[in-house]
Design a protein around this motif. Structure first.
Motif, PDB file in Angstrom:
ATOM      1  N   ALA A   1    -129.730 -33.535  61.345  1.00  0.00           N
ATOM      2  CA  ALA A   1    -128.908 -32.363  61.132  1.00  0.00           C
ATOM      3  C   ALA A   1    -128.379 -32.604  59.556  1.00  0.00           C
ATOM      4  CB  ALA A   1    -127.748 -32.308  62.024  1.00  0.00           C
ATOM      5  N   PRO A   2    -128.008 -31.535  59.060  1.00  0.00           N
ATOM      6  CA  PRO A   2    -127.293 -31.689  57.761  1.00  0.00           C
ATOM      7  C   PRO A   2    -126.036 -32.657  57.816  1.00  0.00           C
ATOM      8  CG  PRO A   2    -127.305 -29.338  58.336  1.00  0.00           C
ATOM      9  CD  PRO A   2    -128.086 -30.227  59.372  1.00  0.00           C
ATOM     10  N   VAL A   3    -125.648 -33.108  56.561  1.00  0.00           N
ATOM     11  CA  VAL A   3    -124.437 -34.052  56.512  1.00  0.00           C
ATOM     12  C   VAL A   3    -123.203 -33.207  56.503  1.00  0.00           C
ATOM     13  CG1 VAL A   3    -123.460 -35.943  55.336  1.00  0.00           C
ATOM     14  CG2 VAL A   3    -125.832 -36.009  55.429  1.00  0.00           C
ATOM     15  N   PHE A   4    -122.380 -33.528  56.943  1.00  0.00           N
ATOM     16  CA  PHE A   4    -120.789 -32.911  56.962  1.00  0.00           C
ATOM     17  C   PHE A   4    -120.512 -32.838  55.627  1.00  0.00           C
ATOM     18  CE2 PHE A   4    -116.503 -32.137  57.313  1.00  0.00           C
ATOM     19  CZ  PHE A   4    -116.377 -31.458  58.755  1.00  0.00           C
ATOM     20  N   ARG A   5    -120.026 -31.723  55.041  1.00  0.00           N
ATOM     21  CA  ARG A   5    -119.524 -31.607  53.547  1.00  0.00           C
ATOM     22  C   ARG A   5    -118.086 -31.273  53.694  1.00  0.00           C
ATOM     23  NH1 ARG A   5    -124.553 -29.226  49.912  1.00  0.00           N
ATOM     24  NH2 ARG A   5    -126.318 -30.491  51.084  1.00  0.00           N
ATOM     25  N   VAL A   6    -117.320 -32.150  52.641  1.00  0.00           N
ATOM     26  CA  VAL A   6    -116.161 -31.866  52.620  1.00  0.00           C
ATOM     27  C   VAL A   6    -116.027 -31.754  51.129  1.00  0.00           C
ATOM     28  CG1 VAL A   6    -113.685 -32.652  52.773  1.00  0.00           C
ATOM     29  CG2 VAL A   6    -115.401 -32.986  54.621  1.00  0.00           C
ATOM     30  N   VAL A   7    -115.725 -30.601  50.390  1.00  0.00           N
ATOM     31  CA  VAL A   7    -115.392 -30.304  49.007  1.00  0.00           C
ATOM     32  C   VAL A   7    -114.227 -31.039  48.562  1.00  0.00           C
ATOM     33  CG1 VAL A   7    -114.857 -28.689  47.190  1.00  0.00           C
ATOM     34  CG2 VAL A   7    -116.311 -28.113  49.208  1.00  0.00           C
ATOM     35  N   ASP A   8    -114.435 -31.858  47.536  1.00  0.00           N
ATOM     36  CA  ASP A   8    -113.312 -32.475  46.705  1.00  0.00           C
ATOM     37  C   ASP A   8    -112.742 -31.828  45.788  1.00  0.00           C
ATOM     38  OD1 ASP A   8    -111.844 -34.448  45.265  1.00  0.00           O
ATOM     39  OD2 ASP A   8    -113.214 -35.939  45.348  1.00  0.00           O
ATOM     40  N   GLU A   9    -111.703 -31.256  46.452  1.00  0.00           N
ATOM     41  CA  GLU A   9    -111.000 -30.187  45.718  1.00  0.00           C
ATOM     42  C   GLU A   9    -110.299 -30.661  44.594  1.00  0.00           C
ATOM     43  OE1 GLU A   9    -107.998 -28.440  48.398  1.00  0.00           O
ATOM     44  OE2 GLU A   9    -109.483 -27.790  49.789  1.00  0.00           O
ATOM     45  N   LYS A  10    -109.995 -32.022  44.228  1.00  0.00           N
ATOM     46  CA  LYS A  10    -109.399 -32.445  43.038  1.00  0.00           C
ATOM     47  C   LYS A  10    -110.346 -32.163  41.726  1.00  0.00           C
ATOM     48  CE  LYS A  10    -106.031 -35.544  45.001  1.00  0.00           C
ATOM     49  NZ  LYS A  10    -105.566 -36.858  45.153  1.00  0.00           N
TER      50      LYS A  10
ATOM     51  N   SER B   1    -113.268 -30.493  42.116  1.00  0.00           N
ATOM     52  CA  SER B   1    -114.137 -29.226  42.225  1.00  0.00           C
ATOM     53  C   SER B   1    -113.109 -28.130  41.865  1.00  0.00           C
ATOM     54  CB  SER B   1    -114.867 -29.320  43.397  1.00  0.00           C
ATOM     55  OG  SER B   1    -115.828 -30.165  43.656  1.00  0.00           O
ATOM     56  N   ARG B   2    -112.052 -28.165  41.604  1.00  0.00           N
ATOM     57  CA  ARG B   2    -110.747 -27.361  41.401  1.00  0.00           C
ATOM     58  C   ARG B   2    -111.383 -26.026  40.388  1.00  0.00           C
ATOM     59  NH1 ARG B   2    -105.465 -29.649  39.889  1.00  0.00           N
ATOM     60  NH2 ARG B   2    -105.784 -30.548  41.753  1.00  0.00           N
TER      61      ARG B   2
ATOM     62  N   ARG C   1    -112.687 -22.296  41.657  1.00  0.00           N
ATOM     63  CA  ARG C   1    -112.302 -20.913  41.210  1.00  0.00           C
ATOM     64  C   ARG C   1    -113.194 -20.049  40.716  1.00  0.00           C
ATOM     65  NH1 ARG C   1    -111.287 -18.850  36.417  1.00  0.00           N
ATOM     66  NH2 ARG C   1    -112.229 -20.558  35.168  1.00  0.00           N
ATOM     67  N   LYS C   2    -114.350 -20.727  39.922  1.00  0.00           N
ATOM     68  CA  LYS C   2    -115.564 -20.018  39.712  1.00  0.00           C
ATOM     69  C   LYS C   2    -116.210 -19.198  40.930  1.00  0.00           C
ATOM     70  CE  LYS C   2    -116.393 -22.095  35.386  1.00  0.00           C
ATOM     71  NZ  LYS C   2    -117.368 -22.940  34.290  1.00  0.00           N
ATOM     72  N   HIS C   3    -116.068 -19.850  41.989  1.00  0.00           N
ATOM     73  CA  HIS C   3    -116.965 -19.410  43.218  1.00  0.00           C
ATOM     74  C   HIS C   3    -116.019 -18.318  43.758  1.00  0.00           C
ATOM     75  CE1 HIS C   3    -119.693 -22.875  44.604  1.00  0.00           C
ATOM     76  NE2 HIS C   3    -119.975 -22.799  43.675  1.00  0.00           N
ATOM     77  N   ASP C   4    -114.738 -18.415  43.701  1.00  0.00           N
ATOM     78  CA  ASP C   4    -114.083 -17.132  44.100  1.00  0.00           C
ATOM     79  C   ASP C   4    -114.148 -16.088  43.300  1.00  0.00           C
ATOM     80  OD1 ASP C   4    -113.005 -18.616  46.115  1.00  0.00           O
ATOM     81  OD2 ASP C   4    -111.035 -19.367  44.957  1.00  0.00           O
TER      82      ASP C   4
END
Length: 457
Positions: free
Chosen positions: A73-82, A84-85, A89-92
Protein backbone atom coordinates in the motif's frame (compact mmCIF):
# COMPACT_ATOMS: atom_id res chain seq x y z
CA UNK A 1 7.50 -4.95 43.02
CA UNK A 2 9.71 -2.12 41.74
CA UNK A 3 9.67 -3.69 38.25
CA UNK A 4 5.84 -3.78 38.30
CA UNK A 5 5.57 -0.09 39.20
CA UNK A 6 8.20 0.73 36.58
CA UNK A 7 6.30 -1.09 33.83
CA UNK A 8 3.01 0.50 34.97
CA UNK A 9 4.60 3.94 34.72
CA UNK A 10 5.88 3.13 31.22
CA UNK A 11 2.39 2.01 30.17
CA UNK A 12 0.83 5.30 31.29
CA UNK A 13 3.62 7.31 29.68
CA UNK A 14 3.28 5.43 26.38
CA UNK A 15 -0.49 6.07 26.41
CA UNK A 16 0.08 9.79 26.92
CA UNK A 17 2.52 9.92 24.02
CA UNK A 18 0.11 8.01 21.83
CA UNK A 19 -2.68 10.49 22.57
CA UNK A 20 -0.46 13.44 21.63
CA UNK A 21 0.36 12.12 18.14
CA UNK A 22 -0.12 14.93 15.59
CA UNK A 23 -1.52 12.74 12.82
CA UNK A 24 -5.31 12.99 13.19
CA UNK A 25 -6.12 10.11 10.88
CA UNK A 26 -5.68 6.53 12.04
CA UNK A 27 -2.49 4.92 10.81
CA UNK A 28 -2.97 1.46 9.36
CA UNK A 29 -0.18 -1.08 8.92
CA UNK A 30 1.37 -1.49 5.49
CA UNK A 31 3.84 -4.22 4.57
CA UNK A 32 6.31 -4.59 1.75
CA UNK A 33 9.24 -6.90 1.11
CA UNK A 34 12.45 -5.69 -0.54
CA UNK A 35 15.33 -7.89 -1.65
CA UNK A 36 18.82 -7.22 -2.97
CA UNK A 37 22.20 -8.87 -3.44
CA UNK A 38 25.41 -7.34 -2.11
CA UNK A 39 28.11 -8.65 -4.47
CA UNK A 40 31.08 -7.41 -2.46
CA UNK A 41 29.90 -9.01 0.79
CA UNK A 42 28.33 -11.97 -1.04
CA UNK A 43 25.14 -11.51 1.00
CA UNK A 44 21.53 -11.86 -0.11
CA UNK A 45 19.29 -9.49 1.81
CA UNK A 46 15.52 -9.91 2.21
CA UNK A 47 13.91 -7.22 4.33
CA UNK A 48 10.36 -7.11 5.62
CA UNK A 49 9.16 -3.51 6.04
CA UNK A 50 6.17 -2.44 8.14
CA UNK A 51 5.09 1.17 7.64
CA UNK A 52 2.15 3.55 8.18
CA UNK A 53 -0.53 3.68 5.48
CA UNK A 54 -4.13 4.85 5.04
CA UNK A 55 -5.19 1.59 3.42
CA UNK A 56 -7.02 -0.90 5.63
CA UNK A 57 -5.43 -4.24 6.44
CA UNK A 58 -6.24 -7.75 5.17
CA UNK A 59 -5.35 -11.23 6.40
CA UNK A 60 -2.23 -12.99 5.12
CA UNK A 61 -0.29 -16.08 6.21
CA UNK A 62 3.52 -15.80 6.07
CA UNK A 63 5.56 -18.82 7.19
CA UNK A 64 3.98 -19.77 10.52
CA UNK A 65 2.46 -16.36 11.20
CA UNK A 66 -0.88 -14.68 10.63
CA UNK A 67 -0.32 -11.11 9.41
CA UNK A 68 -2.98 -8.41 9.25
CA UNK A 69 -1.48 -5.80 6.91
CA UNK A 70 -2.05 -3.79 3.74
CA UNK A 71 0.49 -5.27 1.34
CA UNK A 72 2.31 -2.84 -0.99
CA UNK A 73 0.00 0.00 0.00
CA UNK A 74 1.14 3.64 -0.42
CA UNK A 75 2.92 5.21 2.55
CA UNK A 76 0.92 7.43 4.91
CA UNK A 77 1.70 11.06 4.01
CA UNK A 78 1.69 13.88 6.55
CA UNK A 79 2.50 17.29 5.08
CA UNK A 80 5.18 19.20 6.96
CA UNK A 81 3.28 22.47 7.30
CA UNK A 82 6.29 24.44 8.54
CA UNK A 83 8.41 23.63 5.49
CA UNK A 84 5.54 23.49 2.99
CA UNK A 85 3.73 26.66 4.08
CA UNK A 86 4.36 28.50 0.80
CA UNK A 87 3.59 25.40 -1.29
CA UNK A 88 0.30 24.90 0.57
CA UNK A 89 -0.66 28.52 -0.13
CA UNK A 90 0.02 27.99 -3.86
CA UNK A 91 -2.02 24.78 -3.79
CA UNK A 92 -4.99 26.73 -2.40
CA UNK A 93 -4.61 29.31 -5.18
CA UNK A 94 -4.40 26.58 -7.85
CA UNK A 95 -7.55 24.87 -6.54
CA UNK A 96 -9.43 28.18 -6.40
CA UNK A 97 -8.48 29.05 -10.01
CA UNK A 98 -9.24 25.51 -11.17
CA UNK A 99 -12.71 25.71 -9.61
CA UNK A 100 -13.48 28.99 -11.38
CA UNK A 101 -12.11 27.70 -14.69
CA UNK A 102 -13.68 24.25 -14.20
CA UNK A 103 -10.41 22.52 -15.04
CA UNK A 104 -10.43 18.74 -15.57
CA UNK A 105 -9.05 16.68 -12.65
CA UNK A 106 -5.97 15.57 -14.61
CA UNK A 107 -5.04 19.14 -15.42
CA UNK A 108 -5.57 20.21 -11.81
CA UNK A 109 -3.42 17.36 -10.53
CA UNK A 110 -0.63 18.22 -12.99
CA UNK A 111 -0.58 21.81 -11.68
CA UNK A 112 -0.54 20.60 -8.07
CA UNK A 113 2.30 18.17 -8.81
CA UNK A 114 4.33 21.04 -10.24
CA UNK A 115 4.41 22.55 -6.73
CA UNK A 116 5.70 19.62 -4.63
CA UNK A 117 4.98 19.36 -0.92
CA UNK A 118 7.43 18.23 1.75
CA UNK A 119 6.21 15.36 3.89
CA UNK A 120 7.13 14.45 7.43
CA UNK A 121 9.52 11.57 7.90
CA UNK A 122 9.11 8.59 10.20
CA UNK A 123 11.68 7.24 12.68
CA UNK A 124 13.22 3.93 11.60
CA UNK A 125 13.64 0.86 13.79
CA UNK A 126 15.78 -2.05 12.58
CA UNK A 127 14.92 -5.36 14.28
CA UNK A 128 17.39 -8.28 14.31
CA UNK A 129 15.44 -11.48 14.92
CA UNK A 130 16.63 -14.25 17.24
CA UNK A 131 18.31 -17.39 15.86
CA UNK A 132 15.70 -19.87 14.70
CA UNK A 133 13.10 -17.22 13.83
CA UNK A 134 12.25 -15.22 10.69
CA UNK A 135 11.58 -11.66 9.54
CA UNK A 136 7.87 -12.18 10.32
CA UNK A 137 8.45 -13.23 13.93
CA UNK A 138 7.98 -9.76 15.45
CA UNK A 139 5.10 -8.52 13.32
CA UNK A 140 2.88 -7.89 16.37
CA UNK A 141 5.46 -5.56 17.88
CA UNK A 142 5.95 -3.94 14.46
CA UNK A 143 2.20 -3.36 14.14
CA UNK A 144 2.06 -1.55 17.48
CA UNK A 145 5.00 0.68 16.57
CA UNK A 146 3.74 1.48 13.07
CA UNK A 147 0.46 2.77 14.50
CA UNK A 148 2.54 5.29 16.48
CA UNK A 149 4.38 6.53 13.40
CA UNK A 150 7.38 4.24 12.90
CA UNK A 151 8.84 2.40 9.96
CA UNK A 152 10.07 -1.02 11.11
CA UNK A 153 12.49 -3.04 8.97
CA UNK A 154 13.40 -6.65 9.75
CA UNK A 155 16.16 -8.28 7.66
CA UNK A 156 16.01 -12.06 7.28
CA UNK A 157 19.36 -13.28 8.58
CA UNK A 158 20.56 -15.77 6.00
CA UNK A 159 21.96 -19.03 7.41
CA UNK A 160 20.73 -18.13 10.91
CA UNK A 161 16.94 -18.43 10.76
CA UNK A 162 14.14 -20.96 11.04
CA UNK A 163 14.85 -22.38 7.58
CA UNK A 164 18.64 -22.48 7.68
CA UNK A 165 20.94 -22.38 10.74
CA UNK A 166 24.22 -23.32 9.08
CA UNK A 167 26.24 -20.56 10.78
CA UNK A 168 24.44 -20.65 14.15
CA UNK A 169 26.90 -20.27 17.07
CA UNK A 170 29.68 -18.89 14.90
CA UNK A 171 31.52 -15.59 14.71
CA UNK A 172 30.37 -15.28 11.10
CA UNK A 173 26.78 -15.14 12.32
CA UNK A 174 27.42 -12.02 14.43
CA UNK A 175 29.44 -10.27 11.72
CA UNK A 176 26.90 -11.11 9.02
CA UNK A 177 23.97 -9.94 11.15
CA UNK A 178 25.65 -6.57 11.71
CA UNK A 179 26.33 -6.17 7.97
CA UNK A 180 22.76 -7.04 7.07
CA UNK A 181 21.33 -4.51 9.52
CA UNK A 182 23.52 -1.75 8.07
CA UNK A 183 22.62 -2.82 4.53
CA UNK A 184 18.93 -2.68 5.46
CA UNK A 185 19.29 1.05 6.20
CA UNK A 186 21.11 1.57 2.88
CA UNK A 187 18.36 -0.31 1.08
CA UNK A 188 15.59 1.89 2.49
CA UNK A 189 17.49 5.14 1.91
CA UNK A 190 18.12 4.14 -1.72
CA UNK A 191 14.56 3.00 -2.36
CA UNK A 192 12.63 5.56 -4.42
CA UNK A 193 9.58 5.22 -2.16
CA UNK A 194 10.91 4.83 1.37
CA UNK A 195 13.79 7.28 0.96
CA UNK A 196 11.22 10.10 1.08
CA UNK A 197 9.79 8.97 4.40
CA UNK A 198 12.70 7.63 6.50
CA UNK A 199 14.14 10.05 9.05
CA UNK A 200 17.83 9.13 8.90
CA UNK A 201 18.48 11.16 12.07
CA UNK A 202 16.20 8.85 14.10
CA UNK A 203 17.46 5.34 13.46
CA UNK A 204 17.23 2.82 16.31
CA UNK A 205 18.17 -0.82 16.72
CA UNK A 206 16.39 -3.66 18.48
CA UNK A 207 17.87 -7.14 18.69
CA UNK A 208 16.75 -10.40 20.28
CA UNK A 209 19.15 -13.07 21.56
CA UNK A 210 21.98 -13.26 19.02
CA UNK A 211 20.50 -10.16 17.43
CA UNK A 212 20.98 -8.29 20.67
CA UNK A 213 24.66 -9.14 20.85
CA UNK A 214 25.19 -8.31 17.15
CA UNK A 215 24.04 -4.78 17.86
CA UNK A 216 27.13 -4.31 20.03
CA UNK A 217 29.25 -4.52 16.86
CA UNK A 218 27.21 -1.72 15.31
CA UNK A 219 27.75 0.37 18.45
CA UNK A 220 31.54 -0.04 18.20
CA UNK A 221 32.30 -3.05 20.41
CA UNK A 222 34.60 -5.80 19.12
CA UNK A 223 34.36 -9.57 19.27
CA UNK A 224 37.16 -11.11 21.36
CA UNK A 225 37.76 -14.42 23.14
CA UNK A 226 39.97 -12.94 25.87
CA UNK A 227 37.34 -12.69 28.58
CA UNK A 228 36.05 -16.21 27.95
CA UNK A 229 39.38 -17.73 29.01
CA UNK A 230 38.59 -17.01 32.69
CA UNK A 231 34.85 -16.33 32.45
CA UNK A 232 33.65 -19.61 33.98
CA UNK A 233 36.05 -19.52 36.94
CA UNK A 234 33.47 -17.70 39.05
CA UNK A 235 30.64 -20.11 38.27
CA UNK A 236 30.11 -23.50 39.88
CA UNK A 237 30.20 -26.46 37.53
CA UNK A 238 27.11 -28.64 37.65
CA UNK A 239 27.47 -32.22 36.41
CA UNK A 240 24.90 -33.11 33.80
CA UNK A 241 24.12 -36.80 33.42
CA UNK A 242 25.78 -38.18 30.28
CA UNK A 243 26.51 -34.60 29.23
CA UNK A 244 22.94 -34.45 27.99
CA UNK A 245 21.48 -30.99 28.41
CA UNK A 246 17.93 -32.26 27.92
CA UNK A 247 18.19 -35.05 30.53
CA UNK A 248 17.11 -32.72 33.30
CA UNK A 249 14.88 -29.73 33.97
CA UNK A 250 16.99 -26.64 33.19
CA UNK A 251 14.55 -24.47 35.15
CA UNK A 252 16.13 -25.89 38.30
CA UNK A 253 19.62 -24.85 37.20
CA UNK A 254 20.52 -21.65 39.07
CA UNK A 255 23.95 -21.11 37.59
CA UNK A 256 25.40 -19.99 34.26
CA UNK A 257 24.36 -22.52 31.64
CA UNK A 258 27.14 -21.45 29.28
CA UNK A 259 29.63 -22.79 31.81
CA UNK A 260 28.00 -26.24 32.01
CA UNK A 261 28.45 -29.21 29.73
CA UNK A 262 27.49 -29.82 26.99
CA UNK A 263 26.83 -26.12 26.27
CA UNK A 264 30.32 -25.18 27.45
CA UNK A 265 31.87 -27.39 24.76
CA UNK A 266 29.80 -25.62 22.09
CA UNK A 267 30.89 -22.24 23.43
CA UNK A 268 34.51 -23.42 23.43
CA UNK A 269 34.14 -24.29 19.76
CA UNK A 270 32.70 -20.84 19.16
CA UNK A 271 35.71 -19.36 20.97
CA UNK A 272 38.17 -21.34 18.82
CA UNK A 273 36.34 -20.29 15.65
CA UNK A 274 36.34 -16.68 16.77
CA UNK A 275 40.08 -16.71 17.49
CA UNK A 276 40.71 -18.24 14.07
CA UNK A 277 38.50 -15.60 12.43
CA UNK A 278 40.40 -12.82 14.21
CA UNK A 279 43.73 -14.32 13.10
CA UNK A 280 42.57 -14.46 9.49
CA UNK A 281 41.38 -10.84 9.65
CA UNK A 282 44.74 -9.79 11.14
CA UNK A 283 46.61 -11.66 8.40
CA UNK A 284 44.51 -10.01 5.70
CA UNK A 285 45.06 -6.61 7.32
CA UNK A 286 48.83 -7.23 7.45
CA UNK A 287 48.80 -8.31 3.79
CA UNK A 288 46.91 -5.16 2.88
CA UNK A 289 49.33 -2.92 4.79
CA UNK A 290 52.41 -4.70 3.35
CA UNK A 291 50.99 -4.47 -0.15
CA UNK A 292 50.67 -0.71 0.13
CA UNK A 293 54.21 -0.39 1.51
CA UNK A 294 55.52 -2.54 -1.36
CA UNK A 295 53.55 -0.48 -3.84
CA UNK A 296 55.06 2.77 -2.52
CA UNK A 297 58.59 1.31 -2.64
CA UNK A 298 58.06 0.04 -6.19
CA UNK A 299 56.56 3.35 -7.30
CA UNK A 300 59.53 5.25 -5.89
CA UNK A 301 62.02 3.05 -7.81
CA UNK A 302 60.02 3.36 -11.04
CA UNK A 303 59.90 7.15 -10.74
CA UNK A 304 63.65 7.38 -10.23
CA UNK A 305 64.26 5.37 -13.40
CA UNK A 306 61.73 7.41 -15.35
CA UNK A 307 63.20 10.71 -14.15
CA UNK A 308 66.64 9.60 -15.40
CA UNK A 309 65.25 8.70 -18.85
CA UNK A 310 63.28 11.93 -19.08
CA UNK A 311 66.39 14.00 -18.33
CA UNK A 312 68.42 11.95 -20.87
CA UNK A 313 65.74 12.37 -23.58
CA UNK A 314 65.51 16.12 -23.10
CA UNK A 315 69.28 16.51 -23.17
CA UNK A 316 69.89 14.38 -26.26
CA UNK A 317 66.67 15.07 -28.20
CA UNK A 318 65.68 18.72 -27.57
CA UNK A 319 63.14 18.62 -30.40
CA UNK A 320 61.19 15.82 -28.71
CA UNK A 321 61.10 17.36 -25.24
CA UNK A 322 57.54 18.62 -25.74
CA UNK A 323 56.36 15.04 -26.19
CA UNK A 324 58.09 13.60 -23.10
CA UNK A 325 55.67 13.17 -20.19
CA UNK A 326 56.80 14.12 -16.73
CA UNK A 327 56.46 11.45 -13.99
CA UNK A 328 54.45 10.19 -12.26
CA UNK A 329 52.50 8.61 -15.09
CA UNK A 330 52.66 4.95 -14.06
CA UNK A 331 50.58 3.52 -11.21
CA UNK A 332 50.99 -0.19 -10.39
CA UNK A 333 47.98 -2.34 -9.61
CA UNK A 334 46.47 -1.61 -6.21
CA UNK A 335 46.34 -4.42 -3.63
CA UNK A 336 43.02 -6.18 -2.90
CA UNK A 337 40.29 -4.26 -1.12
CA UNK A 338 40.75 -4.07 2.62
CA UNK A 339 38.81 -6.58 4.69
CA UNK A 340 36.13 -4.92 6.80
CA UNK A 341 37.59 -4.72 10.30
CA UNK A 342 34.95 -2.55 11.95
CA UNK A 343 31.18 -2.83 11.80
CA UNK A 344 30.36 0.40 13.61
CA UNK A 345 27.40 2.20 12.08
CA UNK A 346 27.07 5.74 13.42
CA UNK A 347 23.53 6.07 12.05
CA UNK A 348 22.27 4.04 15.00
CA UNK A 349 21.73 6.26 18.05
CA UNK A 350 19.64 4.03 20.32
CA UNK A 351 19.98 0.31 20.98
CA UNK A 352 17.53 -2.12 22.59
CA UNK A 353 18.95 -5.54 23.46
CA UNK A 354 16.41 -8.17 24.49
CA UNK A 355 18.06 -11.08 26.32
CA UNK A 356 21.39 -10.60 24.47
CA UNK A 357 23.47 -13.78 23.98
CA UNK A 358 27.20 -14.44 24.39
CA UNK A 359 27.91 -10.93 25.66
CA UNK A 360 31.06 -12.25 27.37
CA UNK A 361 32.70 -12.29 23.92
CA UNK A 362 32.45 -8.53 23.38
CA UNK A 363 34.92 -5.84 24.35
CA UNK A 364 32.56 -3.07 25.46
CA UNK A 365 35.44 -0.66 26.10
CA UNK A 366 35.84 -0.28 22.34
CA UNK A 367 32.59 1.70 22.17
CA UNK A 368 33.85 5.24 21.63
CA UNK A 369 30.61 7.21 21.27
CA UNK A 370 29.51 8.17 24.80
CA UNK A 371 26.26 9.71 23.49
CA UNK A 372 24.81 6.32 22.50
CA UNK A 373 21.90 5.07 24.60
CA UNK A 374 21.23 1.42 25.46
CA UNK A 375 18.20 -0.36 26.84
CA UNK A 376 18.90 -3.86 28.18
CA UNK A 377 15.91 -6.15 28.76
CA UNK A 378 16.25 -9.36 30.71
CA UNK A 379 13.66 -12.15 30.41
CA UNK A 380 12.80 -13.89 33.66
CA UNK A 381 12.38 -17.37 32.14
CA UNK A 382 15.30 -17.30 29.72
CA UNK A 383 17.52 -19.99 31.25
CA UNK A 384 20.31 -19.58 28.71
CA UNK A 385 20.73 -15.81 28.85
CA UNK A 386 19.94 -15.60 32.57
CA UNK A 387 18.83 -12.02 33.40
CA UNK A 388 21.12 -11.70 36.42
CA UNK A 389 24.12 -12.92 34.41
CA UNK A 390 24.35 -11.93 30.71
CA UNK A 391 21.92 -8.96 30.43
CA UNK A 392 22.72 -7.56 33.88
CA UNK A 393 26.45 -7.97 33.26
CA UNK A 394 26.16 -6.03 30.00
CA UNK A 395 24.17 -3.29 31.73
CA UNK A 396 26.83 -2.92 34.44
CA UNK A 397 29.63 -2.78 31.85
CA UNK A 398 27.88 -0.02 29.91
CA UNK A 399 27.08 1.93 33.07
CA UNK A 400 24.03 3.85 34.25
CA UNK A 401 24.88 6.93 32.19
CA UNK A 402 24.55 5.01 28.92
CA UNK A 403 22.14 2.19 29.74
CA UNK A 404 18.81 1.34 31.32
CA UNK A 405 17.80 -2.11 32.54
CA UNK A 406 14.37 -3.75 32.64
CA UNK A 407 13.18 -7.22 33.58
CA UNK A 408 10.21 -8.76 31.78
CA UNK A 409 8.62 -11.18 34.21
CA UNK A 410 7.15 -14.56 33.10
CA UNK A 411 8.81 -14.20 29.68
CA UNK A 412 11.33 -16.23 27.71
CA UNK A 413 12.87 -15.40 24.34
CA UNK A 414 10.14 -17.19 22.37
CA UNK A 415 7.38 -15.33 24.22
CA UNK A 416 8.53 -12.06 22.64
CA UNK A 417 7.64 -13.20 19.12
CA UNK A 418 4.18 -12.87 17.57
CA UNK A 419 1.63 -15.69 17.94
CA UNK A 420 2.46 -18.50 15.54
CA UNK A 421 0.93 -21.77 14.40
CA UNK A 422 3.88 -24.08 15.04
CA UNK A 423 2.83 -26.54 12.35
CA UNK A 424 6.05 -27.10 10.45
CA UNK A 425 9.20 -25.37 11.71
CA UNK A 426 8.34 -23.60 14.95
CA UNK A 427 6.39 -26.28 16.78
CA UNK A 428 7.96 -26.05 20.25
CA UNK A 429 8.85 -22.39 20.44
CA UNK A 430 5.32 -21.33 19.51
CA UNK A 431 3.94 -22.87 22.71
CA UNK A 432 6.19 -21.46 25.44
CA UNK A 433 3.36 -19.24 26.79
CA UNK A 434 -0.39 -18.93 26.38
CA UNK A 435 -1.94 -16.41 23.98
CA UNK A 436 -3.07 -14.14 26.82
CA UNK A 437 0.38 -14.25 28.46
CA UNK A 438 2.04 -13.45 25.15
CA UNK A 439 -0.28 -10.49 24.60
CA UNK A 440 0.66 -9.00 27.98
CA UNK A 441 4.39 -9.60 27.41
CA UNK A 442 4.28 -7.90 23.98
CA UNK A 443 2.41 -4.90 25.40
CA UNK A 444 5.06 -4.47 28.09
CA UNK A 445 7.83 -4.85 25.50
CA UNK A 446 6.16 -2.23 23.28
CA UNK A 447 5.82 0.21 26.20
CA UNK A 448 9.53 -0.10 27.03
CA UNK A 449 10.59 0.33 23.40
CA UNK A 450 8.22 3.23 22.71
CA UNK A 451 9.37 5.26 25.70
CA UNK A 452 13.04 4.70 24.80
CA UNK A 453 13.34 5.42 21.07
CA UNK A 454 12.72 8.79 19.32
CA UNK A 455 9.11 9.54 18.34
CA UNK A 456 7.34 10.66 15.21
CA UNK A 457 6.66 14.39 15.46
Amino acid sequence: MRQIFSLLFLSVLAFCFACSCEAKEEMHVGYRSISTWNARENIRLDVGIWYPTRVEERDYVMDEYHLFVARNAPVFRVVDEKISREALRKHDEIRAKAKRAELPKKELQAQLDAVPLTYKKFPLLIISHASGLTRYSYHTLADLLVKQGYIVAVPMHSEDNAHNMRIFYSAKSFYQRAKQCSLAIDLLLQDKTFSQFVDSTKVSYMGFGSGGASGLLLAGAELTAERWQTYCDEYENTDVENNNLWAFDITNLKTNLFCQEPVKTQVEQFSVGLQRSIEINNQEQAFFDNAFVSKDELLEKVHKILEFHVRWSKRNNPGLSAYVYEPPFLVPYLPPLQTQSTYTDTRFKNFIFVSPALTMFFDIKKIQNASLKFCIIGLEHDYFNVPDIQPRDLYEQLGKDMAKYYLLEDADLWATQAPCYGINILVEICKSVSDSEREQILKKLFNIAYTFIPHFE
